[in-house]
Design a protein around this motif. Structure first.
Motif, PDB file in Angstrom:
ATOM      1  N   GLY A  19       0.893  -1.360   0.082  1.00  0.00           N
ATOM      2  CA  GLY A  19      -0.047  -0.002  -0.008  1.00  0.00           C
ATOM      3  C   GLY A  19       0.790   1.105  -0.008  1.00  0.00           C
ATOM      4  N   ILE A  20       2.113   1.094   0.264  1.00  0.00           N
ATOM      5  CA  ILE A  20       2.914   2.228   0.308  1.00  0.00           C
ATOM      6  C   ILE A  20       4.007   2.288  -0.852  1.00  0.00           C
ATOM      7  CG2 ILE A  20       4.771   3.691   1.765  1.00  0.00           C
ATOM      8  CD1 ILE A  20       1.969   3.569   2.955  1.00  0.00           C
ATOM      9  N   ASP A  21       4.497   1.248  -1.270  1.00  0.00           N
ATOM     10  CA  ASP A  21       5.621   1.071  -2.385  1.00  0.00           C
ATOM     11  C   ASP A  21       5.455  -0.166  -2.891  1.00  0.00           C
ATOM     12  OD1 ASP A  21       8.593   1.099  -0.394  1.00  0.00           O
ATOM     13  OD2 ASP A  21       6.868  -0.181  -0.320  1.00  0.00           O
ATOM     14  N   LEU A  22       4.072  -1.024  -2.544  1.00  0.00           N
ATOM     15  CA  LEU A  22       3.822  -2.113  -3.212  1.00  0.00           C
ATOM     16  C   LEU A  22       2.410  -2.071  -3.422  1.00  0.00           C
ATOM     17  CD1 LEU A  22       4.242  -4.840  -4.463  1.00  0.00           C
ATOM     18  CD2 LEU A  22       4.267  -5.732  -2.044  1.00  0.00           C
ATOM     19  N   PRO A  23       1.896  -2.210  -4.425  1.00  0.00           N
ATOM     20  CA  PRO A  23       0.278  -2.117  -4.627  1.00  0.00           C
ATOM     21  C   PRO A  23      -0.211  -3.236  -3.954  1.00  0.00           C
ATOM     22  CG  PRO A  23       1.642  -1.594  -6.857  1.00  0.00           C
ATOM     23  CD  PRO A  23       2.377  -1.941  -5.931  1.00  0.00           C
ATOM     24  N   ALA A  24      -1.182  -2.945  -3.218  1.00  0.00           N
ATOM     25  CA  ALA A  24      -1.885  -4.045  -2.532  1.00  0.00           C
ATOM     26  C   ALA A  24      -3.430  -3.837  -2.273  1.00  0.00           C
ATOM     27  CB  ALA A  24      -1.467  -4.172  -0.983  1.00  0.00           C
ATOM     28  N   VAL A  25      -3.798  -5.017  -2.063  1.00  0.00           N
ATOM     29  CA  VAL A  25      -5.618  -5.059  -1.743  1.00  0.00           C
ATOM     30  C   VAL A  25      -5.643  -6.082  -0.612  1.00  0.00           C
ATOM     31  CG1 VAL A  25      -6.447  -4.402  -4.073  1.00  0.00           C
ATOM     32  CG2 VAL A  25      -6.260  -6.704  -3.376  1.00  0.00           C
ATOM     33  N   TYR A  26      -6.503  -5.514   0.395  1.00  0.00           N
ATOM     34  CA  TYR A  26      -6.954  -6.873   1.275  1.00  0.00           C
ATOM     35  C   TYR A  26      -8.487  -7.500   1.159  1.00  0.00           C
ATOM     36  CZ  TYR A  26      -7.341  -8.623   6.064  1.00  0.00           C
ATOM     37  OH  TYR A  26      -7.521  -9.454   7.011  1.00  0.00           O
TER      38      TYR A  26
ATOM     39  N   PRO B 295      -7.146  -0.857  -0.214  1.00  0.00           N
ATOM     40  CA  PRO B 295      -8.529  -0.845  -0.290  1.00  0.00           C
ATOM     41  C   PRO B 295      -8.742  -2.247   0.144  1.00  0.00           C
ATOM     42  CG  PRO B 295      -7.428  -0.958  -2.300  1.00  0.00           C
ATOM     43  CD  PRO B 295      -6.221  -0.682  -1.512  1.00  0.00           C
ATOM     44  N   VAL B 296      -9.958  -2.399   1.105  1.00  0.00           N
ATOM     45  CA  VAL B 296     -10.507  -3.586   1.273  1.00  0.00           C
ATOM     46  C   VAL B 296     -11.544  -4.053   0.157  1.00  0.00           C
ATOM     47  CG1 VAL B 296     -11.911  -4.437   3.252  1.00  0.00           C
ATOM     48  CG2 VAL B 296     -10.169  -2.889   3.796  1.00  0.00           C
ATOM     49  N   VAL B 297     -11.281  -5.144   0.059  1.00  0.00           N
ATOM     50  CA  VAL B 297     -12.237  -5.776  -1.138  1.00  0.00           C
ATOM     51  C   VAL B 297     -12.910  -6.994  -0.424  1.00  0.00           C
ATOM     52  CG1 VAL B 297     -12.222  -7.213  -3.190  1.00  0.00           C
ATOM     53  CG2 VAL B 297     -10.478  -5.467  -2.807  1.00  0.00           C
ATOM     54  N   HIS B 298     -14.510  -6.807  -0.376  1.00  0.00           N
ATOM     55  CA  HIS B 298     -15.443  -7.907   0.182  1.00  0.00           C
ATOM     56  C   HIS B 298     -15.808  -8.996  -0.988  1.00  0.00           C
ATOM     57  CE1 HIS B 298     -15.524  -6.211   4.221  1.00  0.00           C
ATOM     58  NE2 HIS B 298     -15.446  -4.864   3.692  1.00  0.00           N
ATOM     59  N   VAL B 299     -16.101  -9.784  -0.414  1.00  0.00           N
ATOM     60  CA  VAL B 299     -16.590 -11.017  -1.313  1.00  0.00           C
ATOM     61  C   VAL B 299     -18.209 -10.922  -1.805  1.00  0.00           C
ATOM     62  CG1 VAL B 299     -14.639 -12.326  -1.236  1.00  0.00           C
ATOM     63  CG2 VAL B 299     -16.558 -12.580   0.146  1.00  0.00           C
TER      64      VAL B 299
ATOM     65  N   GLY C 248     -14.401   2.322   8.568  1.00  0.00           N
ATOM     66  CA  GLY C 248     -14.014   3.773   8.804  1.00  0.00           C
ATOM     67  C   GLY C 248     -13.832   4.493   7.678  1.00  0.00           C
ATOM     68  N   SER C 249     -12.936   5.036   7.277  1.00  0.00           N
ATOM     69  CA  SER C 249     -12.700   5.963   5.922  1.00  0.00           C
ATOM     70  C   SER C 249     -11.748   5.146   5.028  1.00  0.00           C
ATOM     71  CB  SER C 249     -11.922   7.195   6.405  1.00  0.00           C
ATOM     72  OG  SER C 249     -10.609   6.819   6.993  1.00  0.00           O
ATOM     73  N   ALA C 250     -11.523   4.088   5.316  1.00  0.00           N
ATOM     74  CA  ALA C 250     -10.752   3.126   4.314  1.00  0.00           C
ATOM     75  C   ALA C 250     -11.436   2.885   3.151  1.00  0.00           C
ATOM     76  CB  ALA C 250     -10.509   1.639   4.815  1.00  0.00           C
ATOM     77  N   PRO C 251     -10.758   2.913   1.788  1.00  0.00           N
ATOM     78  CA  PRO C 251     -11.579   2.512   0.781  1.00  0.00           C
ATOM     79  C   PRO C 251     -12.083   0.932   0.613  1.00  0.00           C
ATOM     80  CG  PRO C 251      -9.162   2.553   0.214  1.00  0.00           C
ATOM     81  CD  PRO C 251      -9.490   3.003   1.511  1.00  0.00           C
ATOM     82  N   VAL C 252     -13.405   0.939   0.082  1.00  0.00           N
ATOM     83  CA  VAL C 252     -14.107  -0.239   0.240  1.00  0.00           C
ATOM     84  C   VAL C 252     -14.567  -0.683  -1.111  1.00  0.00           C
ATOM     85  CG1 VAL C 252     -15.743  -1.870   1.568  1.00  0.00           C
ATOM     86  CG2 VAL C 252     -14.457  -0.018   2.642  1.00  0.00           C
ATOM     87  N   LEU C 253     -14.437  -1.993  -1.566  1.00  0.00           N
ATOM     88  CA  LEU C 253     -14.860  -2.667  -2.870  1.00  0.00           C
ATOM     89  C   LEU C 253     -15.491  -3.846  -2.645  1.00  0.00           C
ATOM     90  CD1 LEU C 253     -11.571  -1.939  -4.798  1.00  0.00           C
ATOM     91  CD2 LEU C 253     -13.389  -0.165  -4.640  1.00  0.00           C
ATOM     92  N   VAL C 254     -16.530  -4.162  -3.486  1.00  0.00           N
ATOM     93  CA  VAL C 254     -16.989  -5.541  -3.429  1.00  0.00           C
ATOM     94  C   VAL C 254     -16.591  -6.127  -4.936  1.00  0.00           C
ATOM     95  CG1 VAL C 254     -19.052  -6.757  -3.370  1.00  0.00           C
ATOM     96  CG2 VAL C 254     -18.877  -4.945  -1.977  1.00  0.00           C
TER      97      VAL C 254
ATOM     98  N   LYS D  67     -19.770  -6.141   3.100  1.00  0.00           N
ATOM     99  CA  LYS D  67     -19.272  -4.711   3.166  1.00  0.00           C
ATOM    100  C   LYS D  67     -20.372  -3.993   4.023  1.00  0.00           C
ATOM    101  CE  LYS D  67     -19.458  -0.686   0.072  1.00  0.00           C
ATOM    102  NZ  LYS D  67     -19.985  -0.073  -1.287  1.00  0.00           N
ATOM    103  N   LEU D  68     -21.452  -4.186   4.168  1.00  0.00           N
ATOM    104  CA  LEU D  68     -22.515  -3.490   4.878  1.00  0.00           C
ATOM    105  C   LEU D  68     -22.344  -3.886   6.586  1.00  0.00           C
ATOM    106  CD1 LEU D  68     -25.269  -1.917   5.383  1.00  0.00           C
ATOM    107  CD2 LEU D  68     -26.157  -4.292   5.208  1.00  0.00           C
ATOM    108  N   ALA D  69     -21.725  -5.019   6.811  1.00  0.00           N
ATOM    109  CA  ALA D  69     -21.596  -5.472   8.033  1.00  0.00           C
ATOM    110  C   ALA D  69     -20.203  -4.862   8.901  1.00  0.00           C
ATOM    111  CB  ALA D  69     -21.592  -6.827   8.024  1.00  0.00           C
ATOM    112  N   TRP D  70     -19.271  -4.821   8.225  1.00  0.00           N
ATOM    113  CA  TRP D  70     -18.080  -4.554   8.691  1.00  0.00           C
ATOM    114  C   TRP D  70     -17.776  -3.038   8.710  1.00  0.00           C
ATOM    115  CZ3 TRP D  70     -14.076  -6.962  11.124  1.00  0.00           C
ATOM    116  CH2 TRP D  70     -14.026  -8.538  10.916  1.00  0.00           C
TER     117      TRP D  70
END
Length: 357
Positions: free
Chosen positions: A83-90, A114-118, A129-135, A123-126
């Motif tokens: 997330g800083i010097d290596l592209p990453a998703v969680y 970014p947090v990626v939900h399945v 905060g201000s973290a970018p969130v995707l599905v 996504k609704l339940a967690w």
């Protein structure tokens, strides 16, 4: 792209590694949760087992994180910060545990990954905060329409039903067994009969079968039962629907979105589910018709092609948040991660419906 990820969730990984990238899976001599590698899976040659501490960090294009501890592990072994010097998703596979609906995600308020939900429910339940969130919704390889329904019996796929208990609806299974014998597939089902109070031959423990055998044996049962109270959307449910099985499911978490009413029954009224299961056991033609509806629905929303196309969009636009960051091959980039709204809009529209900007 060369993508680093651990073998954490076998079924999800089975779909993900069928894309067009190169996938690097850490392996250790003793295996375990930090070194499973391929674990004997029949995966494409583009899936490579690697020693994490022997990797050339500059050749890795992105990392898909699945556990909070992986952030420090990657930093320590590769000298590049996700997330800083290596592209990453969680990638978050699970529903929140603990003080729901106030459960904070481990990456809450972290704006670099970014947090990626399945599922949309997750996504609704967690609370992120201000973290970018995707599905990016699930997609699985199609095993084919194998349904015969020749056995007037019920089928469930669940791992560790004794330990997980009410989470997986283990306590509900004897009621279904009163309708018809229940085949239970999955890992660590020993002791289920005593734990759940089954009688006689109404329970049939089938064990942890290989995928092809599992699909064949599942498809012989007339109805698939999904009694999960608080789990993420089980891929076994999607597999059963792909097979052409009718479904009776608790209307919890993501199940109401995944299973249309015409596929069987989706309800929080267990009595309604039992009545539907009984009717489908007695009416094989209705069962077959509802199974066909289940297959049509799952192919429309959870196909492998849509899943891989959505991940391609995400990965192609993924960049570190900060300018001047080292890229593979010594390059630098001032490209920032796109705003969450734009990414999510692209990801959730099927590839065939997207238009070039």
């Amino acid at each position: 792209m060369r993508i680093l990820l651990w073998h954490v969730h076998g079924s999800w990984t089975d779909a993900f590694v069928r894309g067009r990238h190169e996938y690097l899976l850490p392996v250790l001599p003793d295996g375990g949760p930090w070194g499973l590698g391929r674990a004997g899976r029949d995966w494409p040659d583009s899936v490579r087992e690697v020693a994490l501490d022997g990797l050339d960090a500059d050749t890795i294009d992105a990392v898909v994180l699945q556990r909070p501890e992986e952030i420090d592990e990657v930093t320590a072994c590769l000298g590049r910060r996700p997330g800083i010097d290596l592209p990453a998703v969680y990638l978050e596979h699970n529903t929140p545990k603990g003080n729901f609906p106030f459960t904070r995600h481990p990456l809450a308020d972290r704006d670099t990954i970014p947090v990626v939900h399945v599922t949309h429910f997750n996504k609704l339940a967690w609370d992120t905060g201000s973290a970018p969130v995707l599905v990016v919704e699930h997609g699985i390889p199609d095993p084919g329409q194998l349904y015969t329904g020749e056995l007037p019996e019920l089928a469930v796929v669940v791992n560790e039903p004794v330990r997980r208990g009410r989470v997986t609806g283990t306590d509900l299974l004897p009621a279904f067994a009163a309708v018809a014998p229940v085949h239970v597939f999955g890992m660590k089902t020993e002791g289920l009969a005593a734990a759940a109070g089954f009688e006689g031959a109404r329970l049939k423990l089938r064990g942890d079968l290989k995928p092809r055998e599992l699909h064949r044996e599942l498809a012989r049962c007339r109805v698939y039962v999904h009694p999960m109270r608080w789990t993420s959307l089980g891929l076994s449910l999607l597999e059963a629907m792909h097979l052409g099985m009718p479904v009776v499911a608790l209307a919890t978490t993501e199940a109401p979105r995944a299973v249309p009413p015409e596929a069987g029954a989706v309800s929080t009224d267990v009595g309604e589910l039992l009545r539907t299961a009984n009717r489908l056991i007695a009416n094989p033609e209705e069962a077959r018709r509802r199974g066909a509806a289940a297959r049509e629905a799952v192919l429309a929303r959870y196909s492998l092609g849509r899943f891989l196309a959505d991940w391609d969009v995400l990965l192609a636009e993924l960049r570190p948040r900060h300018p001047g960051i080292r890229q593979p091959g010594g390059r630098t980039s001032d490209i920032r991660l796109p705003e969450n709204e734009r990414l999510e809009e692209q990801i959730l529209v099927p590839a065939r419906e997207r238009k070039n900007p």
